[in-house]
Write a protein that holds these residues in place. Structure first.
Motif, PDB file in Angstrom:
ATOM      1  N   GLY A  74       0.814  -1.214   0.000  1.00 49.79           N
ATOM      2  CA  GLY A  74       0.000   0.000   0.000  1.00 49.79           C
ATOM      3  C   GLY A  74       0.843   1.258   0.000  1.00 49.79           C
ATOM      4  N   PHE A  75       1.915   1.264   0.800  1.00 44.48           N
ATOM      5  CA  PHE A  75       2.790   2.430   0.833  1.00 44.48           C
ATOM      6  C   PHE A  75       3.465   2.652  -0.515  1.00 44.48           C
ATOM      7  N   LEU A  76       3.997   1.591  -1.120  1.00 42.68           N
ATOM      8  CA  LEU A  76       4.683   1.750  -2.404  1.00 42.68           C
ATOM      9  C   LEU A  76       3.718   2.191  -3.501  1.00 42.68           C
ATOM     10  N   ALA A  77       2.468   1.734  -3.440  1.00 40.92           N
ATOM     11  CA  ALA A  77       1.459   2.201  -4.411  1.00 40.92           C
ATOM     12  C   ALA A  77       1.212   3.695  -4.198  1.00 40.92           C
ATOM     13  N   TRP A  78       1.088   4.127  -2.936  1.00 37.91           N
ATOM     14  CA  TRP A  78       0.916   5.552  -2.638  1.00 37.91           C
ATOM     15  C   TRP A  78       2.132   6.333  -3.142  1.00 37.91           C
ATOM     16  N   ALA A  79       3.329   5.839  -2.864  1.00 34.36           N
ATOM     17  CA  ALA A  79       4.567   6.526  -3.253  1.00 34.36           C
ATOM     18  C   ALA A  79       4.682   6.685  -4.768  1.00 34.36           C
ATOM     19  N   ASN A  80       4.135   5.736  -5.521  1.00 35.96           N
ATOM     20  CA  ASN A  80       4.180   5.840  -6.983  1.00 35.96           C
ATOM     21  C   ASN A  80       3.391   7.035  -7.500  1.00 35.96           C
ATOM     22  N   GLY A  81       2.493   7.573  -6.697  1.00 37.42           N
ATOM     23  CA  GLY A  81       1.735   8.747  -7.096  1.00 37.42           C
ATOM     24  C   GLY A  81       2.401  10.068  -6.730  1.00 37.42           C
ATOM     25  N   VAL A  82       3.569   9.987  -6.109  1.00 31.71           N
ATOM     26  CA  VAL A  82       4.301  11.195  -5.705  1.00 31.71           C
ATOM     27  C   VAL A  82       5.315  11.522  -6.790  1.00 31.71           C
ATOM     28  N   GLY A  83       5.366  12.784  -7.201  1.00 28.61           N
ATOM     29  CA  GLY A  83       6.247  13.178  -8.302  1.00 28.61           C
ATOM     30  C   GLY A  83       7.726  13.076  -7.981  1.00 28.61           C
ATOM     31  N   GLU A  84       8.160  13.583  -6.815  1.00 26.47           N
ATOM     32  CA  GLU A  84       9.565  13.547  -6.430  1.00 26.47           C
ATOM     33  C   GLU A  84       9.689  12.607  -5.241  1.00 26.47           C
ATOM     34  N   ARG A  85      10.339  11.464  -5.458  1.00 27.24           N
ATOM     35  CA  ARG A  85      10.278  10.383  -4.469  1.00 27.24           C
ATOM     36  C   ARG A  85      11.573  10.172  -3.690  1.00 27.24           C
ATOM     37  N   THR A  86      12.393  11.201  -3.559  1.00 24.87           N
ATOM     38  CA  THR A  86      13.544  11.099  -2.665  1.00 24.87           C
ATOM     39  C   THR A  86      13.008  11.027  -1.242  1.00 24.87           C
ATOM     40  N   LEU A  87      13.562  10.125  -0.430  1.00 24.23           N
ATOM     41  CA  LEU A  87      13.112   9.954   0.944  1.00 24.23           C
ATOM     42  C   LEU A  87      13.844  10.926   1.864  1.00 24.23           C
ATOM     43  N   ALA A  88      13.113  11.461   2.834  1.00 20.11           N
ATOM     44  CA  ALA A  88      13.699  12.367   3.821  1.00 20.11           C
ATOM     45  C   ALA A  88      13.187  12.004   5.203  1.00 20.11           C
ATOM     46  N   GLY A  89      13.995  12.323   6.215  1.00 16.93           N
ATOM     47  CA  GLY A  89      13.619  12.098   7.599  1.00 16.93           C
ATOM     48  C   GLY A  89      14.845  12.073   8.487  1.00 16.93           C
ATOM     49  N   GLN A  90      14.623  11.891   9.778  1.00 19.15           N
ATOM     50  CA  GLN A  90      15.729  11.804  10.736  1.00 19.15           C
ATOM     51  C   GLN A  90      16.300  10.391  10.677  1.00 19.15           C
ATOM     52  N   ASN A  91      17.562  10.272  10.285  1.00 19.45           N
ATOM     53  CA  ASN A  91      18.199   8.964  10.085  1.00 19.45           C
ATOM     54  C   ASN A  91      17.323   8.082   9.195  1.00 19.45           C
ATOM     55  N   VAL A  92      16.879   8.643   8.094  1.00 14.53           N
ATOM     56  CA  VAL A  92      15.890   8.004   7.220  1.00 14.53           C
ATOM     57  C   VAL A  92      16.408   6.724   6.566  1.00 14.53           C
ATOM     58  N   SER A  93      17.706   6.494   6.570  1.00 17.00           N
ATOM     59  CA  SER A  93      18.209   5.224   6.038  1.00 17.00           C
ATOM     60  C   SER A  93      17.662   4.051   6.861  1.00 17.00           C
ATOM     61  N   PHE A  94      17.412   4.259   8.151  1.00 12.71           N
ATOM     62  CA  PHE A  94      16.782   3.254   9.006  1.00 12.71           C
ATOM     63  C   PHE A  94      15.409   2.879   8.444  1.00 12.71           C
ATOM     64  N   ASP A  95      14.601   3.894   8.165  1.00 16.46           N
ATOM     65  CA  ASP A  95      13.242   3.685   7.672  1.00 16.46           C
ATOM     66  C   ASP A  95      13.264   3.063   6.274  1.00 16.46           C
ATOM     67  N   ARG A  96      14.116   3.611   5.401  1.00 15.23           N
ATOM     68  CA  ARG A  96      14.261   3.091   4.036  1.00 15.23           C
ATOM     69  C   ARG A  96      14.623   1.609   4.066  1.00 15.23           C
ATOM     70  N   ASP A  97      15.585   1.239   4.901  1.00 18.12           N
ATOM     71  CA  ASP A  97      16.028  -0.150   4.963  1.00 18.12           C
ATOM     72  C   ASP A  97      14.928  -1.077   5.480  1.00 18.12           C
ATOM     73  N   PHE A  98      14.103  -0.614   6.411  1.00 19.99           N
ATOM     74  CA  PHE A  98      12.977  -1.422   6.884  1.00 19.99           C
ATOM     75  C   PHE A  98      11.967  -1.655   5.759  1.00 19.99           C
ATOM     76  N   VAL A  99      11.656  -0.611   5.002  1.00 20.10           N
ATOM     77  CA  VAL A  99      10.693  -0.752   3.904  1.00 20.10           C
ATOM     78  C   VAL A  99      11.253  -1.686   2.831  1.00 20.10           C
ATOM     79  N   LYS A 100      12.512  -1.514   2.495  1.00 26.46           N
ATOM     80  CA  LYS A 100      13.132  -2.362   1.475  1.00 26.46           C
ATOM     81  C   LYS A 100      13.180  -3.817   1.920  1.00 26.46           C
ATOM     82  N   ALA A 101      13.541  -4.071   3.171  1.00 25.47           N
ATOM     83  CA  ALA A 101      13.583  -5.453   3.685  1.00 25.47           C
ATOM     84  C   ALA A 101      12.187  -6.077   3.686  1.00 25.47           C
ATOM     85  N   ALA A 102      11.183  -5.293   4.067  1.00 28.51           N
ATOM     86  CA  ALA A 102       9.807  -5.804   4.065  1.00 28.51           C
ATOM     87  C   ALA A 102       9.369  -6.138   2.640  1.00 28.51           C
ATOM     88  N   ALA A 103       9.712  -5.277   1.690  1.00 27.06           N
ATOM     89  CA  ALA A 103       9.375  -5.552   0.285  1.00 27.06           C
ATOM     90  C   ALA A 103      10.083  -6.815  -0.189  1.00 27.06           C
TER      91      ALA A 103
END
Length: 193
Positions: A74-103
């Protein structure tokens, strides 16, 4: 830009599970995503993580909740509708890696960029450019700029506890807007200069 926050059952993406995920499109902050899921079968759980995010053992294993795979799909489907998809956040590599591992666990194509924008780095740079010495932990001898310190630096109180992924994403988005563009973003923070 997608401002992302994940709450998880621990700190290691290969053995812990996503519990909730919040995201905001920075250029259109009313475009938001939030969802929760149960842990994947066999995922480890750290009691300390549950203390931070407020979930109970019963909530994270509730069979009525979505699976981690359904949440990520569901998140990746939502993200596909966003024009600029660079990820941002505090230590966002943590969050990115969790999403990638789950995928990966769910055999879902993951096509978000590896490059990220980290609010810790933005705050550090902002301070240095203004002649402010960033705080250093005297015992660990590394940066002490956690999310609460960065929020306080831009005029916002600490993140509410327990942590919520959407509230976290909102905090990160407000920090990005104030540090990069010098202006507030969300009405939830309008009372803070």
């Amino acid at each position: 830009m997608i401002v992302l926050d994940v709450e998880s059952s621990g700190t290691e993406y290969h053995v812990h599970s996503i519990l909730s995920l919040g995201a905001i499109e920075l250029e259109n902050p009313t475009n938001q995503f939030y969802d929760e899921c149960r842990i994947w079968d066999g995922a480890h759980v750290m009691d300390e993580a549950l203390e931070v995010n407020g979930f109970t053992q019963e909530e994270i294993s509730d069979p009525e909740k979505k699976t981690e795979a359904e949440l990520v799909r569901g998140f990746l489907a939502w993200a596909n509708g966003v024009g600029e998809r660079t990820l941002a956040g505090q230590n966002v590599s943590f969050d990115r890696d969790f999403v990638k591992a789950a995928a990966n666990r769910a055999h879902i194509d993951y096509d978000l960029a590896y490059r990220t924008i980290d609010t810790h780095t933005l705050a550090w740079m902002h301070m240095v450019q203004r002649g402010i010495k960033p705080p250093i932990d005297p015992i660990k001898q590394h940066s002490k700029l956690n999310l609460d310190a960065v929020l306080n630096y831009v005029g916002i109180p600490d993140e509410p506890e327990p942590h919520n992924a959407l509230t976290g994403a909102m905090c990160h988005a407000e920090v990005v807007s104030r540090l990069l563009y010098g202006k507030p973003l969300l009405p939830e923070f309008s009372q803070y200069a």
